[in-house]
Motif scaffolding. Sequence first.
Motif, short mmCIF file in Angstrom:
data_model
loop_
_atom_site.label_atom_id
_atom_site.label_comp_id
_atom_site.label_asym_id
_atom_site.label_seq_id
_atom_site.Cartn_x
_atom_site.Cartn_y
_atom_site.Cartn_z
N ASP A 685 0.84 -1.19 0.00
CA ASP A 685 0.00 0.00 0.00
C ASP A 685 0.88 1.24 0.00
O ASP A 685 1.92 1.29 0.65
N VAL A 686 0.44 2.26 -0.73
CA VAL A 686 1.13 3.54 -0.75
C VAL A 686 0.25 4.57 -0.06
O VAL A 686 -0.95 4.67 -0.35
N LEU A 687 0.82 5.33 0.86
CA LEU A 687 0.06 6.29 1.65
C LEU A 687 0.66 7.68 1.54
O LEU A 687 1.88 7.86 1.40
N GLU A 688 -0.21 8.66 1.59
CA GLU A 688 0.19 10.05 1.79
C GLU A 688 -0.28 10.43 3.19
O GLU A 688 -1.47 10.67 3.42
N GLY A 689 0.62 10.43 4.13
CA GLY A 689 0.22 10.65 5.52
C GLY A 689 -0.66 9.51 5.98
O GLY A 689 -0.27 8.34 5.97
N ASP A 690 -1.90 9.83 6.38
CA ASP A 690 -2.84 8.81 6.83
C ASP A 690 -3.73 8.30 5.72
O ASP A 690 -4.61 7.47 5.97
N ASN A 691 -3.52 8.76 4.48
CA ASN A 691 -4.44 8.45 3.39
C ASN A 691 -3.86 7.44 2.43
O ASN A 691 -2.75 7.63 1.89
N LEU A 692 -4.61 6.37 2.20
CA LEU A 692 -4.23 5.40 1.18
C LEU A 692 -4.43 6.02 -0.19
O LEU A 692 -5.52 6.53 -0.49
N ILE A 693 -3.40 6.00 -1.03
CA ILE A 693 -3.54 6.60 -2.35
C ILE A 693 -3.33 5.61 -3.48
O ILE A 693 -3.52 5.93 -4.65
N GLY A 694 -2.95 4.37 -3.15
CA GLY A 694 -2.78 3.39 -4.21
C GLY A 694 -2.05 2.15 -3.75
O GLY A 694 -1.79 1.96 -2.56
#
Length: 717
Positions: A685-694
């Motif tokens: 999983d790739v995250l930006e901060g606490d958000n899953l982005i892809g």
Amino acid sequence: MDTVSVAEAVKRIHRYLKDSTSFPYFVVVDGKSEYDSILNECLSLKKVRVSDYCNGDAFVAYDPLCEDLSGREEPCVLVGLGDSVALDGYHKILGRIQGIATPKKLVVLCRGVRVPVMQLQEADHKFNYLRVCEVESELDYFVVKVNPSVCLEAVEDFQKLLRALEDGASGEIYVHTELLIKASRMISNAYEAVREKKSHFTMPVSLLPSECWEEYSRDDELDGYDLFHWRSYLQLKMNPPQDGYLKMALDSSPAFEDFKNRFYEALLDIPHTRKDYWSLYAERKELLADRPEIEVSLYVAMSRQAGENRIYYLTDNTTTERCAVIEELTRLGSVPNQLDRIYPALRKYLSDYAFECKNGELFTEYFSDYKRQKLTNDLTELFDQKVRELARDGNRKYTPLPKRGFLVESLDNGSNELYWIDALGVEYLGYIQALAKDMGLHIHIRIGRAELPTLTSCNRNFYDEWKGGKTQTRELDELKHGGLQGIRNDQKSPIHLAKELIVVDKALAWAKNELLQGQTEKVVVASDHGASRLAVISGRENKWRMETDGIHSGRCCPVSEIDEKPETATENGGFWVLANYDRFKGGRKACIEVHGGASLEEVLVPVIEISLSNETIKIKNMTEIAYYNLVTKEEPSITIFSPKHIENLKVRFNGTTYSALEEDDGHYKVVLRGVRRAVEQCAADVLEGDNLIGEVTFSIQSRGAKMKSAEEDVFFQ
């Protein structure tokens, strides 16, 4: 008896009308056109209908007919006699009428009795060519008897049938009658009526019950019905699918009564290891989505025949099946890799959340273990020992965290909206991350600690003092206390988790709706406390007895009630609060989950800022194979590209979260520290901060294995 043409027959009729004989003249004519031609030549004669001597669905009353014929004072033509005799089989009436001496002339047009008239002529030599002729023609009508209860267009009764034949009807003539007529054939039920109307209909009668065939004979529309309606079943049988689960279920359902059960159970016939199993599983799951719980319950019971493989035959379509999945996980004590296909939400619940607060790595590992043990209903000795260690004075890892009230207060700007979810602990953060991505929400998570003891009465100031808009739900807390319908207090498996996730779903849906409606730019989700399932599973009492029985399931007690402080308790707000999984004696034993104590799952609470995502971040993995080398200590790494700058990019792989380092314009390098094993194909999983982005996929290989392979390629050239 010789045959003559229509013209010759007409000549003979005219000759008969002029001669002196007082007996009737019989004209045997079968074909419609010939019959009509001769009847038209007799328009000057009074027409006498045999049908006038029967009443409704009854045979002809011949005695009154003969009596009337013998007293006629004008030339007449009698029609319908042959048709009546052909249908009722009473041939004697032909001889009786043939022997009537009439005051005036009587021409008898007969259809359908060529043989009986010939036999009558052979038996009576006086009944010769002077009194009978046979027109060259062929019978061109066929009577089909239809049971009156069958829906098929037909004349209503025997009398109307005779009248139609008297008027020269031809072709197939259907009649509703209960009389024992000599018909060409009979239609006794709705299925035969369907076959009659649809010449190419080949479905067997055994497909449907008689009442369904009756409905179909009245209305043959098949489109627009529920999958398990008999009309849908018939349509599928008439136009079967070429492959897939639907075909398999149909092939094993020779009759409609079998269809529903076989549709549910056909999957049980297939080994879950079969190559096409999961494609069939996915088709079945889609076809059975949103079926009533009552339909599913029998299948869930039948699925027990699969034994240790039962979980592979369950889906998450209904609460009944979701609970059965959780029961199986409890029984198995492990989580199969296919859980993301069987119960995707449960797999998302198990997703690790990477805590970035003080003691974050400990919390990440702790709650990963906690969730799996909650799901499998199993408290391991190793985890229990960890909880005991964390419960000792000076070792409570939640103390450096900011208080939840402080975090919430910092977000109370008058325009943000607060949503209080009672008993929402940090165990749901991995699930909330995944859900937010699916729903197009942007989240920012802070971790705080509740006030001790972790009781609502001690932890609601954050809500009461909030200045902006606010709302709350107690559904989650009620589930944990066994207060909602369908959760038994003696439940041995954590089936309440199925409904817990739905509560979280509804909360985020509510937040998104508020944001979309423009009610607020940001929703703040917060909670009073968490709760512990493992403390309930432990069931362990310590040596101290409370004077006040039943208070908070024994997780805390007023300081004055015991003489000495327990080793694993902390004092706060006039209470001794247990930080391990003990409970004070005399406390009411909880059966589902409990709070009031100071275990990490009771104390740690999230404060979540939710807003709408502004745009979708595009990412691309630039590394197909990540190499490691045990000799040179090279660690595998991947490079991710994004056209948009990402402030805090992270990768979550095998339960561990790795931070990325931005190397140049849009390229981010992630070193998978500690990974020392080759993997053919894996995902992260790739995250930006606490958000899953892809998600990115890649392989991991040993650098030494690659060099060896290259050397072998050179050797064999």
